[in-house]
Design a protein around this motif. Structure first.
Motif, PDB file in Angstrom:
ATOM      1  N   LEU A 169       0.759  -1.223   0.046  1.00 32.11           N
ATOM      2  CA  LEU A 169      -0.068  -0.066  -0.136  1.00 32.11           C
ATOM      3  C   LEU A 169       1.009   1.302  -0.143  1.00 32.11           C
ATOM      4  O   LEU A 169       0.901   2.231  -0.914  1.00 32.11           O
ATOM      5  N   ASP A 170       2.148   1.253   0.747  1.00 35.04           N
ATOM      6  CA  ASP A 170       2.940   2.356   0.808  1.00 35.04           C
ATOM      7  C   ASP A 170       3.192   2.705  -0.501  1.00 35.04           C
ATOM      8  O   ASP A 170       3.736   3.633  -0.859  1.00 35.04           O
ATOM      9  N   LEU A 171       3.825   1.585  -1.357  1.00 37.56           N
ATOM     10  CA  LEU A 171       4.272   1.716  -2.808  1.00 37.56           C
ATOM     11  C   LEU A 171       3.291   2.554  -3.559  1.00 37.56           C
ATOM     12  O   LEU A 171       3.495   2.970  -4.605  1.00 37.56           O
ATOM     13  N   GLY A 172       2.009   2.581  -3.247  1.00 41.37           N
ATOM     14  CA  GLY A 172       0.958   3.240  -3.979  1.00 41.37           C
ATOM     15  C   GLY A 172      -0.284   2.424  -4.642  1.00 41.37           C
ATOM     16  O   GLY A 172      -0.998   2.693  -5.380  1.00 41.37           O
ATOM     17  N   HIS A 173      -0.264   1.021  -4.173  1.00 42.42           N
ATOM     18  CA  HIS A 173      -1.129   0.133  -4.737  1.00 42.42           C
ATOM     19  C   HIS A 173      -2.281   0.584  -3.937  1.00 42.42           C
ATOM     20  O   HIS A 173      -2.407   0.885  -2.789  1.00 42.42           O
ATOM     21  N   ARG A 174      -3.421   0.431  -4.872  1.00 44.98           N
ATOM     22  CA  ARG A 174      -4.852   0.972  -4.221  1.00 44.98           C
ATOM     23  C   ARG A 174      -5.333  -0.143  -3.083  1.00 44.98           C
ATOM     24  O   ARG A 174      -6.032   0.126  -2.149  1.00 44.98           O
ATOM     25  N   HIS A 175      -5.234  -1.432  -3.662  1.00 46.19           N
ATOM     26  CA  HIS A 175      -5.338  -2.354  -2.701  1.00 46.19           C
ATOM     27  C   HIS A 175      -4.536  -3.552  -3.161  1.00 46.19           C
ATOM     28  O   HIS A 175      -3.979  -3.712  -4.187  1.00 46.19           O
ATOM     29  N   VAL A 176      -4.663  -4.702  -2.252  1.00 43.07           N
ATOM     30  CA  VAL A 176      -3.872  -5.892  -2.530  1.00 43.07           C
ATOM     31  C   VAL A 176      -4.756  -7.105  -2.619  1.00 43.07           C
ATOM     32  O   VAL A 176      -5.545  -7.061  -1.524  1.00 43.07           O
ATOM     33  N   ALA A 177      -4.500  -7.694  -3.637  1.00 43.28           N
ATOM     34  CA  ALA A 177      -5.255  -9.070  -3.614  1.00 43.28           C
ATOM     35  C   ALA A 177      -4.358 -10.224  -2.856  1.00 43.28           C
ATOM     36  O   ALA A 177      -3.247  -9.922  -2.336  1.00 43.28           O
ATOM     37  N   HIS A 178      -5.184 -11.099  -2.246  1.00 42.20           N
ATOM     38  CA  HIS A 178      -4.671 -12.268  -1.219  1.00 42.20           C
ATOM     39  C   HIS A 178      -4.876 -13.818  -1.954  1.00 42.20           C
ATOM     40  O   HIS A 178      -6.044 -13.994  -2.129  1.00 42.20           O
ATOM     41  N   LEU A 179      -3.786 -14.430  -1.788  1.00 42.58           N
ATOM     42  CA  LEU A 179      -3.701 -15.977  -1.887  1.00 42.58           C
ATOM     43  C   LEU A 179      -3.511 -16.489  -0.719  1.00 42.58           C
ATOM     44  O   LEU A 179      -2.590 -16.331  -0.209  1.00 42.58           O
ATOM     45  N   THR A 180      -4.847 -17.042  -0.161  1.00 44.58           N
ATOM     46  CA  THR A 180      -4.765 -17.593   1.021  1.00 44.58           C
ATOM     47  C   THR A 180      -3.877 -19.026   1.148  1.00 44.58           C
ATOM     48  O   THR A 180      -4.151 -19.652   0.016  1.00 44.58           O
ATOM     49  N   GLY A 181      -3.666 -19.445   2.171  1.00 43.64           N
ATOM     50  CA  GLY A 181      -3.195 -20.950   2.539  1.00 43.64           C
ATOM     51  C   GLY A 181      -4.522 -21.406   2.715  1.00 43.64           C
ATOM     52  O   GLY A 181      -5.833 -20.961   2.715  1.00 43.64           O
ATOM     53  N   PRO A 182      -4.721 -22.717   2.956  1.00 47.56           N
ATOM     54  CA  PRO A 182      -6.073 -23.387   3.424  1.00 47.56           C
ATOM     55  C   PRO A 182      -6.414 -22.858   4.904  1.00 47.56           C
ATOM     56  O   PRO A 182      -5.471 -22.801   5.790  1.00 47.56           O
ATOM     57  N   LEU A 183      -7.472 -22.322   4.716  1.00 48.27           N
ATOM     58  CA  LEU A 183      -7.947 -21.484   5.948  1.00 48.27           C
ATOM     59  C   LEU A 183      -8.126 -22.414   7.348  1.00 48.27           C
ATOM     60  O   LEU A 183      -8.417 -22.018   8.450  1.00 48.27           O
ATOM     61  N   GLU A 184      -7.927 -23.718   7.302  1.00 48.73           N
ATOM     62  CA  GLU A 184      -8.101 -24.487   8.509  1.00 48.73           C
ATOM     63  C   GLU A 184      -6.852 -24.428   9.224  1.00 48.73           C
ATOM     64  O   GLU A 184      -6.673 -24.811  10.292  1.00 48.73           O
ATOM     65  N   TRP A 185      -5.841 -23.861   8.334  1.00 47.19           N
ATOM     66  CA  TRP A 185      -4.360 -23.663   9.324  1.00 47.19           C
ATOM     67  C   TRP A 185      -4.773 -22.487   9.832  1.00 47.19           C
ATOM     68  O   TRP A 185      -4.989 -21.254   9.143  1.00 47.19           O
ATOM     69  N   VAL A 186      -4.275 -22.408  11.250  1.00 49.76           N
ATOM     70  CA  VAL A 186      -4.368 -21.169  11.690  1.00 49.76           C
ATOM     71  C   VAL A 186      -3.526 -19.940  11.138  1.00 49.76           C
ATOM     72  O   VAL A 186      -3.937 -18.934  11.148  1.00 49.76           O
ATOM     73  N   GLU A 187      -2.350 -20.327  10.628  1.00 51.46           N
ATOM     74  CA  GLU A 187      -1.367 -19.560  10.117  1.00 51.46           C
ATOM     75  C   GLU A 187      -1.961 -18.762   8.975  1.00 51.46           C
ATOM     76  O   GLU A 187      -2.102 -17.590   8.627  1.00 51.46           O
ATOM     77  N   ALA A 188      -2.761 -19.420   8.219  1.00 52.99           N
ATOM     78  CA  ALA A 188      -3.414 -19.124   7.004  1.00 52.99           C
ATOM     79  C   ALA A 188      -4.487 -17.975   7.455  1.00 52.99           C
ATOM     80  O   ALA A 188      -4.442 -17.025   6.762  1.00 52.99           O
ATOM     81  N   ALA A 189      -5.408 -18.318   8.591  1.00 50.63           N
ATOM     82  CA  ALA A 189      -6.324 -17.555   8.970  1.00 50.63           C
ATOM     83  C   ALA A 189      -5.688 -16.062   9.381  1.00 50.63           C
ATOM     84  O   ALA A 189      -6.270 -15.167   9.055  1.00 50.63           O
TER      85      ALA A 189
END
Lengths: 332, 332
Positions: A169-189
């Motif tokens: 965002l600091d670089l100037g992107h308006r928003h960021v897409a996200h590629l998640t891990g499997p959301l059952e993983w706490v890390e991913a969530a």
DNA sequence: GACGAAATTGTGAACGCTAACATTCTTTGT
DNA sequence: ACAAAGAATGTTAGCGTTCACAATTTCGTC
């Protein structure tokens, strides 16, 4: 031991005392005993020792997905830190997170007389199962840790994700897409939460969310879709493997990274600096994590239960896969 | 056990018999004992058991460089195969290959009463040290294995390297450069030998040889040098990490892969298909290796020593980083 | 040169299990 | 119905340590 005692002309108990470093034995005697031990090549039987002392000097670790970078690094670092603290570490890998297989893993470790169990499985379900299990030894959690969880040490996934997204965002992107891990993983969530909150803090809507499964393959598939979407200028992938697959797809579709699309990963795998373009990512200090986990285990064993969660803050490593968006994109 | 016996109204020996699956116990009695066990939550004490039987059901493994893909995969697969065969596996990682640290590793394992030791350290020096050590249990070698070595199972590194190089020669490259691993590693030396022999068989001189250390960084450095050399059209890197670093350097210098220079790696790490261009490499079946190692261990334990070396043949995986050399290069 | 305290060493039991052998029940054949 | 064989169970003795305590030695003191 009896043989050693005979050879040194003392009682077996004196030999035992020498072995255990007791003060109550004359230097001269100690030397004689040591000599006898060396000569006979005697080696003390730990089974007998364990039988009477009930202390195995062994801690157990339950882990999963050891092919992945993170879990395997954690396993190695705990093992290492354990050894340095004078403990053997027994590792058992689980393949699913059913109550049954967790129970089996715990039982196997208990059969090995472990004094504590370190759980390094970031699956939400697994953590729930484990905490509902009756285990007669301390249990320490080292992955998928959320704040306020007792007997746990972890890495601040959410903070890591935040700093990654904020960088974009600091670089100037308006928003960021996200590629998640499997959301059952706490890390991913947690990484996903960090991504969301970073946007919320700036009062902007997050970019599209795609579901991955940690594998470069899933990153590749996500990349194919992102390549079609002219609105996406920045992607935060929940791990480096997916980021790499993603960049591959973008290349294949002729989209330039970082010229058209910036990519950030998570983990800082050894290859990250050497993919093209070198991957900006979030570094986690796994060896520190292992050390902290063992420290915590030792405290638990000593009865000084410290219920506060230990969290380690990861840091962003900026490389070449991120840049400001093209002016063209910013025209409005 | 006495408590269980009392609860079931039998002697402790009968309980022992039930636990050990003896035939000599009436079904009805067995049921009663089992019920008592379940009710009391009884769990047999393995230390006592080991003390009298002298069988620990544990095998030891000595490993090194667990951050690297190969060693870590091997460790996991042996561990896994061991578990499936009813053995616990104790892993100890060594950091150098001095006689002393190997001795310490062995001693540590012997203290854990292991019945056999699997050595997964491909360092030439380490293997020499180990074979010169007095070890009272069978020792099985699973890495850095050369033909004709007893009690060993390995992957045919030389054959793997050969097929990689032959692939490049078949594509029309006049010769192939080689980026080696550290040559103290048997693996590295064998892959280098395969590279040499492949050239010899075709009566051509091999391309230049560069020394690497497995790290992507060393691959990068080698790549910078190769980029300068117009004569190099194909490179065989001794592992994927170096291949990736190498390709990075080539990109950076504006050399096209595979257009100008073809690259082959070794290992087939999970990321290999997703670097750009997808890496042609040699795949090793680590899980098979682990299984074989444990099979061999079981044989050794059963006294059926089979002195022949088990070798697994790796296979080439062709992806996009290799192609025929540009016609321009072939003009003469 | 003998007394008591401290230092050093020794003795016997126990840890929880299995091996080896002894004993007690069941069958089976006649 | 009774012996003999076989099946099922019980008894005792360790495995190699450490623990708790007892015994012995050493030493300083008067």
């Amino acid at each position: 031991m009896t043989d050693v005692a005979a050879a040194a002309g003392v009682s077996h108990q004196t030999v035992s005392r020498v072995l255990n470093g007791s003060e109550l034995v004359r230097d001269e005697t100690r030397v004689r005993v040591l000599a006898a031990i060396a000569e006979l090549g005697y080696r003390r039987n730990n089974a007998a020792r364990l039988l009477v002392t009930n202390r195995s000097h062994r801690i157990g670790m339950i882990s999963a997905h050891l092919v992945l970078h993170g879990p395997s690094m954690i396993a190695v670092s705990v093992q290492d830190a354990g050894h340095k603290a004078g403990y053997d570490v027994s590792l058992v890998a689980v393949e699913d997170f059913s109550a049954q297989s967790l129970r089996e893993a715990v039982d196997r470790l208990l059969d090995e007389a472990v004094e504590a169990i370190v759980v390094a499985v970031a699956h939400r379900q697994a953590l729930e199962q484990v905490s509902s299990l009756e285990v007669p030894v301390p249990v320490i959690i080292v992955q998928g840790v959320s704040d306020g969880q007792p007997m746990a040490v972890g890495i601040e996934q959410e903070a890591g994700a935040r700093v990654a997204v904020e960088h974009l965002l600091d670089l100037g992107h308006r928003h960021v897409a996200h590629l998640t891990g499997p959301l059952e993983w706490v890390e991913a969530a947690q990484r996903r939460a960090g991504w969301q909150h970073a946007h919320e803090d700036r009062h902007v809507l997050p970019g599209p969310e795609l579901a991955g499964d940690w594998s470069p393959q899933s990153g590749y598939e996500a990349g194919l879709r992102i390549a079609e979407d002219p609105d996406v200028t920045a992607v935060f992938a929940a791990n480096d493997g997916m980021a790499m697959g993603l960049m591959y797809a973008l290349h294949e579709k002729g989209r330039d990274v970082p010229g058209e699309i910036s990519v950030v990963g998570f983990d800082n795998v050894p290859e990250a600096p050497y993919v093209w373009p070198a991957l900006t990512t979030v570094n986690q200090e796994f060896s520190l994590l292992g050390r902290r986990a063992v420290e915590l285990t030792m405290q638990a064993l000593a009865g000084e239960a410290d219920p506060s969660t230990q969290l380690i803050r990861p840091e962003l490593v900026v490389r070449d896969s991120t840049a400001a968006p093209r002016p063209a994109v910013r025209e409005r």
